[in-house]
Scaffold this motif. Structure first.
Motif, PDB file in Angstrom:
ATOM      1  N   LEU B 138      47.269  36.216 -16.201  1.00 45.93           N
ATOM      2  CA  LEU B 138      46.099  36.101 -17.065  1.00 45.93           C
ATOM      3  C   LEU B 138      46.355  36.615 -18.477  1.00 45.93           C
ATOM      4  N   ASN B 140      47.258  36.500 -22.329  1.00 42.56           N
ATOM      5  CA  ASN B 140      46.947  35.467 -23.305  1.00 42.56           C
ATOM      6  C   ASN B 140      46.051  34.376 -22.748  1.00 42.56           C
ATOM      7  N   SER B 141      44.890  34.794 -22.294  1.00 44.58           N
ATOM      8  CA  SER B 141      43.877  33.829 -21.871  1.00 44.58           C
ATOM      9  C   SER B 141      42.516  34.469 -22.119  1.00 44.58           C
ATOM     10  N   TYR B 142      41.485  33.631 -22.247  1.00 45.33           N
ATOM     11  CA  TYR B 142      40.141  34.184 -22.418  1.00 45.33           C
ATOM     12  C   TYR B 142      39.717  34.952 -21.174  1.00 45.33           C
ATOM     13  N   ALA B 219      46.045  40.084 -24.816  1.00 47.92           N
ATOM     14  CA  ALA B 219      45.946  38.818 -25.539  1.00 47.92           C
ATOM     15  C   ALA B 219      46.392  38.960 -26.990  1.00 47.92           C
ATOM     16  N   TYR B 224      44.433  33.832 -29.123  1.00 43.54           N
ATOM     17  CA  TYR B 224      43.411  34.594 -28.395  1.00 43.54           C
ATOM     18  C   TYR B 224      43.094  35.942 -29.038  1.00 43.54           C
TER      19      TYR B 224
ATOM     20  N   MET C   1      44.162  26.294 -19.193  1.00 44.41           N
ATOM     21  CA  MET C   1      45.482  26.341 -18.533  1.00 44.41           C
ATOM     22  C   MET C   1      45.342  27.024 -17.171  1.00 44.41           C
ATOM     23  N   SER C   2      45.651  26.295 -16.129  1.00 46.56           N
ATOM     24  CA  SER C   2      45.395  26.860 -14.803  1.00 46.56           C
ATOM     25  C   SER C   2      46.503  27.811 -14.397  1.00 46.56           C
ATOM     26  N   LYS C   6      50.841  27.633 -14.760  1.00 45.84           N
ATOM     27  CA  LYS C   6      51.687  28.714 -15.256  1.00 45.84           C
ATOM     28  C   LYS C   6      52.733  29.077 -14.224  1.00 45.84           C
TER      29      LYS C   6
END
Lengths: 284, 278, 424
Positions: B138, B140-142, B219, B224, C1-2, C6
């Protein structure tokens, strides 16, 4: 309907929050406990890190400083928040705008507000200029071991009281007007109304503010890091700053985790006392 | 407005003075954002008109700021904060409802877990949490930014305190009418909890808006990056670019200011006026 | 992005890494992550040049504030994160990063690096004789003086030659003279309570760096010379010649707004000061103690490839471009005028430097040249340096605020003994 049957319903309601809290707070905290039980380069559990920090005069003094800070800052902030909430609990024109201004400091990054206060509290800064208007001589503020902690209290209060005020304000507005009318008929003056109506009616929001404010003051970090780095002469070395220093400056993560666990236990004890103090028979 | 009583006028004056005292340091930030770098600390003392009003104006700091990643990061901050408030309110109100209205064995244990969760210093567990979140891919993701904000023990606590203040009879009457727990929640409790929800939403909003160390770790990619991290890059090893930092701080505080002014009326629209309070 | 995507990518990368030949195929579209404590604008020129000469490789820069760099490295490199490819490393932190396994040996590049750097610089890249980082930047200091303030006090402008170097005693004298003639402060250090800039006081007076013994893990800050240096440092605040209570970050603006007569600072200040309206200044060498030797601080950021990089080949290409390629190395300093370590790049830098800062460029270039060669002293290489630096910064803060010199140093010595013992 039996209590046991309710458990499935309750769990359904609680599942998302419990999952989030357990995975993203409790679990990493348990990992910290695990790390805190491993001495540097050791592979078996021991209390060595705890023995080390409790034997360390710097850690000891940071615990005392933090406790002293809490005892002063919490009643002060709650009194100011309550005073502000009462002052701003009205329907006068523009009140909403002024409330927003009081609340706003909490919305800017602590790193930036610390820069502003560092400028304000410089010996040649705004604060001394202001004192000068009242004929007071220049104060050393952050450069003095006697005044630096007071400055941290000032800055954290500026940031926080608007926030707590907002919550108390919501509580004040939940108090039915009829109670005040009844009190007036009974011949109570303003002060008596405050003691007999406002305070008891505010018990629940006040419990919340007391507990939440205490916790947030135990966790004060950014203003210390930026304004004083714990000085002068460790007079503002609050426990979170001590933990951060150990973890990232001294590179001693295991004792930082031990200090974190001590901090959590300390807060838990104090919060438990606060709950007991604020509870009444009606509440479990 | 000709017939304002003197006591009312005094009240207004005190209220306004309080607001101004709190706002003064922010005003100084706003003014500094429009000053040339070398003027920012020039007029600190003695106090004068130039302390609070620029003598020379410049928009350079805003240009520098928006040439950096700031515009994108302000969007990120806003998106993360709003998503956290919406998702978090759902998660936390459900939990608070269960903890205050439904009676079940183990309620105190669950409540204690919620309390403990906000005692845990978030920054101090950032490293282990980072390992967990990275394990879930997870970074670098919102989601990595939003998830830690959803289960907010403090918000659960606040909402619980509020729900406890609503009379039991409300629930009992509804259940006699044949409503299930979810209907009681949705049709009775939720409509009454507007102000409490706003306060809880505020807690979650501030949590994200103030967040710094966690977003920096989870992030850091430009895509992000949040606003607080974005302006921190003007604080480099070779000195602090105060101008862009002040300009950034001004933007960062103006957004909640607008939101708060918008929500202010709802704070006073409380249950007291509906007469449902115990 | 799932998450699934990844996971697949991660698996694919693992497969790719096992076969060097396939890396070349993958090079068609690789994005590298570069982390530093610099503003994006500082590294923009070198990234642009690299991308132009290496089609198919993109570079994303992540700026991590200096104060948070340790935390970020601890979490990300320490956690085995493959999303960092190339990173800036503060030279004195190299030993502790090596001890934690955050850096790979670069011994195989020795023959490429050796001819491009001075022996002193090579030392700063190595731990126990093994090279771990690539030579990026170095640093030196000069003394800025405000010509108008000096003129007002009738003080002649100090020269820029080595022979013109003033002593600290003279500077404080001149400083208070300038104050008498209207300057708010006489003298200041840019990093007023940071070890980096203050180490030369103690080195110049003969007190040593403060760390001795095997691996520089024994504190030595209570010897007579250290007490003497610390007393000197404390006195300039006591006497009001240097500004007490002003945060380090707010000191450089004091010089810009014409409130300080003399300021010791880095060449990175030149850009801001030359563009400041109404500021009329010159540069001179850093002072020394009459009975000591001239010492200036040095060292800066080095460059390293993360051991967990998912694109080690491309990452190394970027790291080499920024350090070993003279043109590339020069591009790294274009937007932040600090000397590159690479000697070839330094020549390009010197030629470019002087005309860039009209009025002071020639003097500044001359000073940098002899200081880097003759008086530069690195910070002590030690796995405990970060801890040491943090404690010393606090000590300087306390001394500046008027704490008792001897007891402050003794207390810090005790703290260091206890902290460094955990590191050994």
């Amino acid at each position: 309907m039996s209590k046991t049957k309710n458990i499935y319903v309750a769990l359904a309601f609680l599942a998302p929050a419990l999952l989030a809290v357990v995975c993203l707070r409790i679990w990493p905290a348990l990992l910290s406990v695990h790390e805190s039980l491993l001495a540097p380069r050791a592979t078996t559990y021991s209390l060595e890190n705890y023995i080390y920090i409790f034997g360390d005069p710097i850690f000891q003094s940071s615990v005392w400083t933090t406790l002293f800070f809490s005892i002063v800052v919490n009643p002060l902030q709650i009194a100011i928040s309550l005073g502000l909430a009462i002052l701003l609990n009205n329907k006068l024109p523009g009140t909403g705008f002024w409330r927003t201004l009081v609340l706003l400091p909490v919305a800017i990054p602590a790193s930036v507000s610390a820069v502003v206060w560092a400028a304000a509290l410089r010996p040649d800064g705004l604060m001394n200029a202001l004192l000068g208007l009242f004929g007071l001589g220049p104060q050393p503020f952050l450069t003095s071991p006697q005044q630096a902690l007071a400055c941290i209290i000032l800055v954290t209060s500026w940031i926080g009281v608007g926030y707590w005020m907002t919550i108390l304000l919501a509580g004040l507005q939940d108090i039915p007007k009829s109670l005040y009318e009844a009190a007036r008929i009974d011949g109570m003056n303003r002060w008596q109304q405050f003691i007999n109506v406002t305070l008891p009616q505010l018990r629940r929001p006040l419990t919340f503010v007391l507990v939440a404010d205490t916790v947030s003051n135990f966790l004060v970090f950014a203003p210390v890091q930026i304004l004083t780095r714990g000085g002068p002469q460790r007079s503002t070395n609050l426990i979170m700053h001590e933990i951060y220093n150990r973890a990232f400056a001294a590179g001693d993560k295991s004792s930082a985790y031990a200090a974190t666990v001590v901090l959590i236990l300390l807060m838990l004890t104090i919060v438990a006392i606060q709950f007991r103090m604020m509870s009444d028979k009606g509440e479990s | 407005m000709a017939n304002i009583k003197p006591s009312t006028a005094l009240h207004i004056a005190i209220v306004a003075a309080t607001g101004i005292v709190f706002f003064l340091p922010l005003w100084w930030i706003f003014v500094s954002a429009f000053r040339p770098e070398e003027d920012i600390f020039r007029y600190l003392s003695p106090l004068g008109i130039e302390t609070f009003l620029p003598t020379r104006w410049t928009l350079d700091h805003f240009v520098t700021l928006f040439e950096s990643t700031f515009a994108r990061s302000i969007f990120n901050s806003l998106f993360v904060a709003v998503a956290t408030v919406l998702g978090g309110l759902l998660v936390c109100t459900l939990a608070a409802f269960a903890l205050s209205v439904i009676e079940f064995p183990g309620r105190n244990i669950v409540f204690t877990i919620m309390i403990v969760s906000f005692l845990i210093p978030f920054d101090a567990i950032a490293l282990p949490l980072y390992q967990i979140m990275r394990g879930a891919e997870l970074q670098n993701s919102y989601l990595g930014l939003i998830l830690p904000g959803l289960g907010n023990g403090l918000a659960v606590f606040l909402l619980r305190q509020f729900f406890l203040g609503l009379p039991k009879e409300l629930r009992e009457a509804a259940m006699v009418d044949g409503m299930g727990w979810f209907q009681v929640f949705w049709r009775i409790y939720l409509p009454l909890s507007g102000p409490a929800m706003i306060s809880a939403g505020l807690i979650m909003f501030i949590f994200q808006w103030q967040a710094y160390l966690w977003p920096l770790l989870i992030a850091p990619a430009t895509e992000y990056k949040v606003a607080a991290v974005s302006i921190a890059q003007f604080n480099s090893a070779y000195g602090v670019a105060f101008g862009p930092i002040m300009a950034g701080a001004m933007c960062i505080s103006l957004i909640p200011m607008i939101i708060l002014v918008f929500f202010q009326p709802y704070f006073s629209n409380s249950v007291a006026s509906t007469g449902s309070k115990e | 992005m799932s998450i699934f995507n990844k996971a697949v990518r991660t698996a694919a990368l693992a497969a790719v890494l096992s076969s060097v030949s396939m890396v070349a195929v993958m090079a068609a579209d690789v994005t590298l992550t570069l982390i530093s404590a610099e503003n994006d604008a500082v590294v923009a020129p070198v990234i642009e040049a690299f991308e132009a000469s290496h089609p198919g490789i993109k570079v994303e820069h992540q700026s991590i504030p200096f104060e948070s760099m340790n935390a970020a490295i601890e979490a990300r490199i320490g956690g085995g994160d493959s999303s960092i490819d190339v990173l800036f490393v503060d030279s004195p932190r190299v030993p502790s990063m090596v001890a934690r396994g955050y850096l790979k040996s670069l011994e195989d590049l020795r023959s490429e690096i050796e001819p491009l750097v001075t022996p002193v610089a090579l030392d700063a890249l190595s731990v126990d004789g093994t090279i771990y980082t690539l030579p990026l930047w170095t640093s030196t200091q000069m003394m800025f003086y405000n010509k108008d303030l000096l003129d007002k006090a009738g003080i002649p402008h100090p020269g820029a030659d080595q022979a013109d170097r003033l002593t600290y005693e003279q500077i404080l004298d001149l400083g208070s003279k300038a104050q008498a003639a209207g300057a708010k402060y006489g003298f200041a250090f840019e990093q007023i309570d940071r070890y980096y800039q203050l180490q030369p006081i103690f080195e110049s007076i003969g007190g040593g760096s403060g760390l001795t013994g095997a691996g520089n893990l024994t504190p030595d800050i209570t010897n007579d010379k250290w007490v003497e240096g610390a007393t000197f440092y404390a006195k300039m605040f006591e006497d009001g010649i240097a500004p007490r209570g002003i945060p380090a970050g707010q000191v450089p603006p004091l010089f810009a707004s014409g409130e300080v007569a003399f300021l010791v600072g880095g060449p990175w200040r030149l850009a801001g000061y030359t563009s400041t309206e109404g500021l009329n200044f010159g540069v001179a060498p850093v002072p020394y103690f009459a009975n000591g030797k001239p010492v200036t601080p040095t060292g800066s950021w080095a460059l390293a490839v993360s051991p967990h990089s998912a694109h080690p080949e491309e990452a190394m290409a970027l790291a080499k471009f920024m350090t070993l390629d003279p043109q590339g190395a020069f591009k790294t300093v274009e937007a932040n005028p600090i000397p590159p370590v690479n000697l070839e790049a330094f020549k390009l830098y010197s030629a470019w430097f002087a005309p860039k800062f009209p009025g002071v460029g020639d003097d500044a270039q001359k000073i940098m040249g002899y200081e880097l060669r003759d008086s530069a002293v690195s910070r002590p290489l030690s796995t405990g340096f970060v801890a040491f630096e943090e404690v010393m910064n606090r000590v300087f803060g306390d001394l500046r605020n008027g704490a008792d010199v001897k007891s402050t140093l003794e207390d810090a010595q005790r703290e260091l003994n206890s902290t460094l013992a955990r590191i050994q």
